[in-house]
Structures are given as C-alpha cells and as structure tokens.
Design an enzyme around this catalytic site. Sequence first.
Site, PDB file in Angstrom:
ATOM      1  N   HIS A  36       0.832  -1.196   0.000  1.00  0.00           N
ATOM      2  CA  HIS A  36       0.000   0.000   0.000  1.00  0.00           C
ATOM      3  C   HIS A  36       0.872   1.253   0.000  1.00  0.00           C
ATOM      4  O   HIS A  36       0.893   2.019   0.961  1.00  0.00           O
ATOM      5  CB  HIS A  36      -0.952  -0.012   1.198  1.00  0.00           C
ATOM      6  CG  HIS A  36      -2.003  -1.057   1.065  1.00  0.00           C
ATOM      7  ND1 HIS A  36      -2.480  -1.793   2.113  1.00  0.00           N
ATOM      8  CD2 HIS A  36      -2.662  -1.519  -0.044  1.00  0.00           C
ATOM      9  CE1 HIS A  36      -3.391  -2.640   1.682  1.00  0.00           C
ATOM     10  NE2 HIS A  36      -3.509  -2.500   0.367  1.00  0.00           N
ATOM     11  N   HIS A  69      -0.999 -10.027   1.388  1.00  0.00           N
ATOM     12  CA  HIS A  69      -2.293 -10.042   2.074  1.00  0.00           C
ATOM     13  C   HIS A  69      -3.119 -11.275   1.747  1.00  0.00           C
ATOM     14  O   HIS A  69      -4.151 -11.501   2.367  1.00  0.00           O
ATOM     15  CB  HIS A  69      -3.103  -8.797   1.676  1.00  0.00           C
ATOM     16  CG  HIS A  69      -2.406  -7.539   2.024  1.00  0.00           C
ATOM     17  ND1 HIS A  69      -2.016  -6.602   1.089  1.00  0.00           N
ATOM     18  CD2 HIS A  69      -1.986  -7.068   3.211  1.00  0.00           C
ATOM     19  CE1 HIS A  69      -1.407  -5.602   1.702  1.00  0.00           C
ATOM     20  NE2 HIS A  69      -1.364  -5.866   2.984  1.00  0.00           N
ATOM     21  N   CYS A  91       1.734 -13.797   2.996  1.00  0.00           N
ATOM     22  CA  CYS A  91       2.595 -13.793   4.193  1.00  0.00           C
ATOM     23  C   CYS A  91       2.241 -15.001   5.064  1.00  0.00           C
ATOM     24  O   CYS A  91       1.051 -15.297   5.273  1.00  0.00           O
ATOM     25  CB  CYS A  91       2.367 -12.500   4.976  1.00  0.00           C
ATOM     26  SG  CYS A  91       3.230 -12.500   6.552  1.00  0.00           S
ATOM     27  N   HIS A 119     -10.495  -4.361   3.705  1.00  0.00           N
ATOM     28  CA  HIS A 119      -9.082  -4.685   3.489  1.00  0.00           C
ATOM     29  C   HIS A 119      -8.965  -6.010   2.735  1.00  0.00           C
ATOM     30  O   HIS A 119      -9.687  -6.964   3.038  1.00  0.00           O
ATOM     31  CB  HIS A 119      -8.360  -4.757   4.833  1.00  0.00           C
ATOM     32  CG  HIS A 119      -6.869  -4.680   4.706  1.00  0.00           C
ATOM     33  ND1 HIS A 119      -6.114  -5.760   4.338  1.00  0.00           N
ATOM     34  CD2 HIS A 119      -6.010  -3.644   4.864  1.00  0.00           C
ATOM     35  CE1 HIS A 119      -4.838  -5.410   4.300  1.00  0.00           C
ATOM     36  NE2 HIS A 119      -4.754  -4.103   4.617  1.00  0.00           N
ATOM     37  N   GLU A 121      -6.770  -8.280   2.847  1.00  0.00           N
ATOM     38  CA  GLU A 121      -6.397  -9.432   3.686  1.00  0.00           C
ATOM     39  C   GLU A 121      -7.667 -10.067   4.276  1.00  0.00           C
ATOM     40  O   GLU A 121      -7.849 -11.282   4.233  1.00  0.00           O
ATOM     41  CB  GLU A 121      -5.482  -8.970   4.823  1.00  0.00           C
ATOM     42  CG  GLU A 121      -5.139 -10.093   5.794  1.00  0.00           C
ATOM     43  CD  GLU A 121      -4.465  -9.590   7.058  1.00  0.00           C
ATOM     44  OE1 GLU A 121      -3.596  -8.704   6.968  1.00  0.00           O
ATOM     45  OE2 GLU A 121      -4.810 -10.095   8.136  1.00  0.00           O
ATOM     46  N   THR A 156      -4.245  -9.157  10.756  1.00  0.00           N
ATOM     47  CA  THR A 156      -2.886  -9.176  11.325  1.00  0.00           C
ATOM     48  C   THR A 156      -2.445  -7.823  11.864  1.00  0.00           C
ATOM     49  O   THR A 156      -1.502  -7.741  12.643  1.00  0.00           O
ATOM     50  CB  THR A 156      -1.864  -9.647  10.267  1.00  0.00           C
ATOM     51  OG1 THR A 156      -2.025  -8.838   9.107  1.00  0.00           O
ATOM     52  CG2 THR A 156      -2.058 -11.100   9.927  1.00  0.00           C
ATOM     53  N   CYS A 188       0.026  -9.813  13.834  1.00  0.00           N
ATOM     54  CA  CYS A 188       1.380 -10.226  13.466  1.00  0.00           C
ATOM     55  C   CYS A 188       2.425  -9.605  14.406  1.00  0.00           C
ATOM     56  O   CYS A 188       2.243  -8.530  14.951  1.00  0.00           O
ATOM     57  CB  CYS A 188       1.627  -9.899  12.003  1.00  0.00           C
ATOM     58  SG  CYS A 188       2.851  -8.688  11.660  1.00  0.00           S
ATOM     59  N   ASN A 218      -1.758  -0.024   7.791  1.00  0.00           N
ATOM     60  CA  ASN A 218      -0.726  -0.237   8.790  1.00  0.00           C
ATOM     61  C   ASN A 218      -0.152   1.098   9.280  1.00  0.00           C
ATOM     62  O   ASN A 218      -0.015   1.353  10.480  1.00  0.00           O
ATOM     63  CB  ASN A 218       0.343  -1.095   8.099  1.00  0.00           C
ATOM     64  CG  ASN A 218       1.491  -1.459   8.974  1.00  0.00           C
ATOM     65  OD1 ASN A 218       2.237  -0.581   9.382  1.00  0.00           O
ATOM     66  ND2 ASN A 218       1.620  -2.744   9.244  1.00  0.00           N
TER      67      ASN A 218
HETATM   68  S1  SF4 Z   1       2.490  -6.745   8.397  1.00  0.00           S
HETATM   69 FE1  SF4 Z   1       2.824  -8.748   9.293  1.00  0.00          FE
HETATM   70  S2  SF4 Z   1       1.283 -10.003   8.414  1.00  0.00           S
HETATM   71 FE2  SF4 Z   1       1.364  -8.223   7.186  1.00  0.00          FE
HETATM   72  S3  SF4 Z   1       2.755  -8.785   5.564  1.00  0.00           S
HETATM   73 FE3  SF4 Z   1       3.956  -7.799   7.117  1.00  0.00          FE
HETATM   74  S4  SF4 Z   1       4.666  -9.490   8.371  1.00  0.00           S
HETATM   75 FE4  SF4 Z   1       3.026 -10.262   7.144  1.00  0.00          FE
END
Ligand code: SF4
Length: 760
Positions: A36, A69, A91, A119, A121, A156, A188, A218
């Site tokens: 992103h 994702h 991931c 999202h 994911e 995550t 995560c 994020n």
């Molecule tokens: S933020 Fe965490 S879950 Fe998402 S891609 Fe990165 S390591 Fe993987």
Amino acid sequence: MEIIKAAHLGFCNGVKRAINVAKTHAPCLTYKELIHNKKVVDGLKNEGIYPVHDLSVVKSGDNVVIAAHGAAPSDFEKLARIGANVYDATCPMVKKVQEIVREYSTKGYKIIILGDKNHQEVQGICGFSAETPQIAADFDEISLEDGEKFAVVTQTTFFEEKFEKIKEKIQNIISYTHKIVVFFNTICYTTMAKREEAKSLAKRCDAVVVISDRSSANGNRLYEFAKSINDNTFFVSEISDLQSVMISKYNTLAIMAAASTPDELIEEVLSFMSDTQNEVLENATENTATEEVTEVATAAPEAGEMAAAADAPAQSAKTELTMDDIMASDKAAGFTTYREGKRIHAKIINADENGIFVEIGGKKDGFIDKSEVNIDGTYNPDDFKAGDTIEAVIINKKGDSTYVTLSKREIDLVKKNDEEALKAFESKEFTVEPPLKIVKNKEGNPVGLEGRLGAFTVFIPGSQIRIGRVNNLEDYLDKKLRLRMLQKNGRRVTASQRVILEEEKAEKEEAFWSTVVPGAIVKGKVKRFASFGAFVSVKGYDCLAHISDLSWKKISEPSEVLELNQTYDFIVLKADRETGKISLGYKQLQKKPYELAAEKYPVGTVIKGTIARIHPFGAFVQIEDGIDGLIHVSQISHKYVKEASELLKEGQEVEAKVISFEGNRITLSMKELEPAPEEKPAREEVAPEAADGAESEVKSKAPRAPRKKFEYNPEKAEERKRDRRDNSDEPHEWVSDSGNATLADLLKGIDFKFDDEENK
Ligand code: SF4
C-alpha cells in the site's frame, strides 16, 4: 535536537518477501497491490510488475503473484482455470489466519474476523470460511445470536488492546450461556513489535514522525496509536509534509515507519533532518516489544521458538521466507523480552553445582538457581546436558545483572497444577476451595460466583448453584460446592453444581419408583399432619397416608395413631409415577379388631357386655369398644323365645358365652350358661272308648325313644344362622369399622412432592 530512529522501520518481512517473489517472476501481474504505497507500486511497474484487481484480465500463461495479504481460495481456482502461472506470496502470518478459519469453519464454528471489511487481507480470509463470516471492527458489530460455537480471529494489523477488550466482553456475555467462543490473537509480531516500540518512543520523545503512504492501513494505525500517546505526532507521506512541522522546537523526535514504507523514503526523511544538523540515533530498543501471552488458543509462538531461529540468515537474500524466517528476523532485530513471568524454552549452556546456565536468545544469558530446578528441591547437575532445551519462566529481570534469573520449578508446579486441574475438570465432580467471590455484571448486579483451581478461574453462574433460585449468593461464599465443568475457555471454566444435583435426584427417583410399588412395605418418617392424613417421607419423597388408612377404628386426628418425626412401616397402596402421587397405608399392617378379639375371647369364654341393639332375630352385645357379638334369639333361653325383646332390652348388662368365632362374627349364647331343662316323663295316652261300649282299654303309648340331650354344634348353628340371615335383613358385618372412603376420594386435591431437603 536528538532524532531517534525506531529499530523496526520500513518493509516488514511479509512485504519484502512478496516483492522478491514478484521481482523473481517479472514480468508479472500481482493480484492487487503488493504494497500500500503508490510510489513503490509505480516503481515496480518499471520492472514489469503490474497490479490487477480483476482476474478476468489475466490470460493463460501469465505470471500472477498473490500479494502478502493473500487471496480467497476461489481466486486461486479462477487463476487455475485460466491457466495462469500462480506464485503465492501470501505472508505466512496471514496464511496462519486463513488456516485457522478453514479449520474451525470445517468444525462447525461460526467465524468472526476482527478487522477492516474493506481490506484485501480480510476479504481473502473470508473465502476460507464455509459460511459468510462476520467482520467486525468493534464489539458492537458482533452478534452471537445465530450460533453456538464461534471462532474469533484478527486481521494481522488489528489492535491488541482492542482485541483484549472485545474478548473480555464476549466472555462476559457467554458466561451465562452454553455458547463456546475460541479466540485467536492473530496480530502479526512485526505489527506488535512496531507498536510496542512506538508506545515506548512516543512516551519518551517530545514528538513523533510516522512515515507512511496515506493508503496504508498499517501506517494509519501506527500514526493513530502514537498520536493517542503523544499529541505531537505527525504523519509524513513525503518530504513536503515535514516542512510544515516545526521540528526544531523539539529536543527529542522519534522516527517511525509503516510496514509498507520503502527504505528510500525513510532515508530521504532522515537525510532531510540530518541536513538540519540534527543528530540521528538508532533506537536502542532494549527488548521493549511484548510477546502475546494469551490465556486462550493462540497462534503466537513461544519465545523459545523465536530463539531457535536466532541464527537465521538475512531474509532479504531469500526468495521464499517462512514464518520462522520472519520471527528470526524479528529476533535478530532485538525483539526479545525478559518480561517477568514469561515462559521460554532455553538452551542449556552448562550445569554446575550452583545451577544451570542457559541461552535465552537475547543479549543476556539466563541462570536457573539449583533451588529453582525441581519442585522437591533436589538437583543433580548431571541430569542437565549442554545443548538440551529446558522450559523455564523468568522470575526476575535485574537490569544490572549479568544473567536473567529463571525458574524451572515454577513451570513444573504450574504444569503439575494444570494437569491436576485439567484432570479435575474432566472428572464428573470437582470442587474449589472457598472463599468464593461474587461476580457482578457491568450493571453491578450479581450473576454468579467465582473461585480458583490452580491457574484456572472457575465461574459458577447463579442459576447453576442449586436446583431452584438462589436468593442470596453470599450464603454460598464459604461453601465447598460440588462442581462439574460445563465449558472451558482458555483458563476460564464455567461449572455447575446444579447438574450434579439434578442427576442425583433423577437417580434417586429411578431407584425410588422401582422399589416403591403397590404392596411394598417401606419405612417412612412422619413429617407433618393434615386433617385428612399424615405426610410421610419415604426415601426423601413426600407420600400421603390418608386418615382412613391409619387405623381400623374411627379416628378424628392422625396424631391419635402416629407421632411426628417417628419412623413407621407403611404399605404402599398406590404409586403413580406419572402424577408423582403415592398413598400409604398404616392400618393395613396392623391386626384387625376381630383378629385381636379372636385371641382375647376364644370359644368358650364367658364375657360380660351391654346390649347395644335389639332386633327380632337377636341382640347385639358390645363386648368392648368396636367389638360386638350376637346373641341369636335361639340362644337367649332354653325356653322358646319368639323375639329377643321379650327378654332383653338395650343397655342391659348380660353375661354370655362365646360359642363361635367365624371371620369377624362372634356368636354368643346366654342359654349355654343356664342349666338345661329336665327331661319330662313320657305322657300316657288313653285309648278312646270302644264304640261297642267295651271296656276301654288303657294303653300305654309306645314308649318314645329317650330324648337326645341337646348338644350345641357351633358349625351347624352357624349354618342355620347363616340361612336365616341370608333370608332376612340382618347385617352381614357387625364389627365396627371406621368407614371406607375410596382411595380416589382420599387422594383428591392432595399435592405430592419430593422432599427437597437434600437439595441444598
Ligand atoms: S504486516 Fe505482518 S502479516 Fe502483514 S505482511 Fe507484514 S509481516 Fe506479514
């Protein structure tokens, strides 16, 4: 000004891995953006990597990379049908969530995903659920109505604190129900590490700069998080954003970046700042990150697993990264905590007479004192070989100490207690030591009791304490309840005493109804009296002995026969399981009055009595209360008596002899007590004069055979009497009776109930 650069900056390992996969298979398409960050995505286009949002544009033979994702199984199927070459760069941490959803959905659990429904994911994870899952950003959006079993997972990048709050609220709700909810904190580790560091830096520094693309969830969450701690937090997506920030007025400034922020942008920001003569420092994050320690099923690995990956090579050089790689990378970045109470798997370095030295994967080694090795205090260094793994808990982190001190004994104790507690929960009955405490809901109303068993919290809802309502929970605070587990959710167990009591009651009922059958003799304790009879407890069951079944005599109160709280033998007259009504008889086990009379007044006995009633056929003599005998008219006198009233009158006292006792009939004779009349000589008969005038001849009549002396034959007498009686209106029974109402009459309107005395 001092600028502190966060240790966790830039691409996370999941993103790095996806970019590497795409670069390896370029030219290629990526299913949705690999990252992103618009700049990065645009830059990748120059390398032949193009994102697509609609799989219908993909052609057979195209290389398609699934972003970190992830994607739904249906997307993979579609790509397979098209004939594309698919490279899955999901991931591993996202994959873990997908696997949990698939597994629990297959087991019949309804899935709840905590996260952002828009999202990619989350959309991908949805595809792994057999039924459409619930997606909720907060507790208010969750419904537990439609289902009994739920599995909760998180996006995550979800907030850990929010997850904990939602979990607590759900647990509160389900504690009154039989619903099962399992929680998986699938946030995560990289996200958690970044947030922990962000928390620490935001508190420590005067201002915070978060570098991220505005489209990055994020990055936005990282900014919100830092901002909630430090109001001087600034979002920087390009250098120009910094120009409006008066950074020079702050003494210390922290630099953070989202997982999708490219190193180039970070470098750009840092060089802009250093150009302004500021000193840029690396954040010496002395293990500030936390590790998930959850009481419920969790996807979080133990610290020991992380330590095991400490020597993993740099991830950027690899095309395919595993979960261990990512965790090892975190570990290499200093993501290790010495938090007190943390359980770890440590590698033994050496064991001597003082204790065990272990490697715990951080900057410091650990030490287990010999007193902290075994529960029983024993210790033998030879039992611990270098290189072996040992599980221990951090008991004290001393900042100035060379070693982190650990205890294996405490782990063993917890394990032992856990094993014992789990064994107890699996058993039919367990208990928790009082005192218990009252649990209240958010409105402050008491909803149950809570106790501890080992490391488990045992909750007993108010409705599960006894059969029936509990008015005051305080009455049970010091009670040792007999419990059975209803549900276990991590370290929280919901238990019930009521199920045990109900089971026992059912068993008692079964035993009761199989033995308390009509005709059975049972022991019963007289519990209370009513005008119509006595309530008698038989094996804890309330039964009725009607007043008419208490005595052969007529009585007006049950207390004339029975005493309260005394135990007697009763005969079961009727037992109806359907209505729950049981009627008992007491008199039926006692001798009838005439049976007693037969013993007391055998044939031949002379009795004194009073004439009670007179009939033409004879007189009834009351021998004693309830016992009458009959003097038949033929037994009053040797003389001919036409009617009894000729010689007898009511109230007259007479003496008579018992001449027969048959059934409940006593036959008396007054005549038997009188001497028999004397025999009269045979009468002479004079022959009539002859018609011819001849001298009459006096002839003795031919002598009669002498009269047989009367001998009373009671059987024949009775037979004759019976014949007479059957042809007369003489009553057939003359022993007084108490009057017989029918059983149905007696039981009308009486409520039979089980004695609840044992149901405490
Ligand atoms: S933020 Fe965490 S879950 Fe998402 S891609 Fe990165 S390591 Fe993987």
